[in-house]
Design an enzyme around this catalytic site. Structure first.
Site, short mmCIF file in Angstrom:
data_model
loop_
_atom_site.label_atom_id
_atom_site.label_comp_id
_atom_site.label_asym_id
_atom_site.label_seq_id
_atom_site.Cartn_x
_atom_site.Cartn_y
_atom_site.Cartn_z
N HIS A 100 0.83 -1.20 0.00
CA HIS A 100 0.00 0.00 0.00
C HIS A 100 0.86 1.25 0.00
CE1 HIS A 100 -2.42 3.29 1.62
NE2 HIS A 100 -3.44 2.68 1.02
N GLY B 91 -10.00 -5.03 -2.16
CA GLY B 91 -10.72 -3.76 -2.15
C GLY B 91 -10.40 -2.94 -3.39
N HIS C 221 -8.05 -0.74 -4.03
CA HIS C 221 -6.66 -0.75 -4.50
C HIS C 221 -6.39 -1.98 -5.36
CE1 HIS C 221 -5.37 2.77 -2.46
NE2 HIS C 221 -5.44 2.27 -1.24
N PHE D 79 -4.65 -7.61 2.43
CA PHE D 79 -5.48 -8.65 3.02
C PHE D 79 -6.78 -8.90 2.27
CE2 PHE D 79 -2.74 -8.02 6.68
CZ PHE D 79 -2.52 -9.33 7.05
#
Length: 120
Positions: free
Chosen positions: A9, A71, A73, A68
């Site tokens: 990220h 989503g 991203h 994890f």
């Protein structure tokens, strides 16, 4: 020939760079060509890291998100940042998701805290 692109990220906190380097080094035990890139905040970007792999002669880049869940991203940002990479096949692995191995690590962390709290 393939290369592995570890995607993180990113953060405004400098330690993310260190985490990326350490994970990339761990993966280099298993794969010859490993680079890392960040979705945001840090450098190199995903695009820059993919271009570096391509310049090393890979014809396939396997993108491994250190995320994890799948989503925004994962679904939008990672593919968008890879759009300009031409002449190389891009394969994106699934995020980590729910995995018993991660639960084991979390269990160990809980046990570490419990052990340290009994010493204080």
């Amino acid at each position: 020939m393939y290369g592995v692109l570890l995607v993180l990220h990113g953060s405004k906190i400098k330690e993310w760079q260190d985490v990326a380097i350490q994970y990339a080094n761990l993966l280099r035990k298993y794969f010859d060509l490993v680079e890392y890139g960040f979705i945001e905040f840090n450098q190199p970007s995903i695009t820059e890291a993919a271009k570096k792999l391509a310049s090393n002669g890979v014809d396939t880049i396997i993108v491994v998100p250190l995320l994890f869940a799948a989503g925004t991203h994962f679904k939008r940002d990672i593919p968008k940042q890879l759009e300009e990479i031409k002449g190389v096949k891009i394969m994106i692995a699934e995020p980590i998701g729910v995995d018993e191995r991660i639960a084991e690590i979390l269990k160990e962390r809980v046990e570490e805290v419990l052990r340290s709290s009994t010493r204080s």
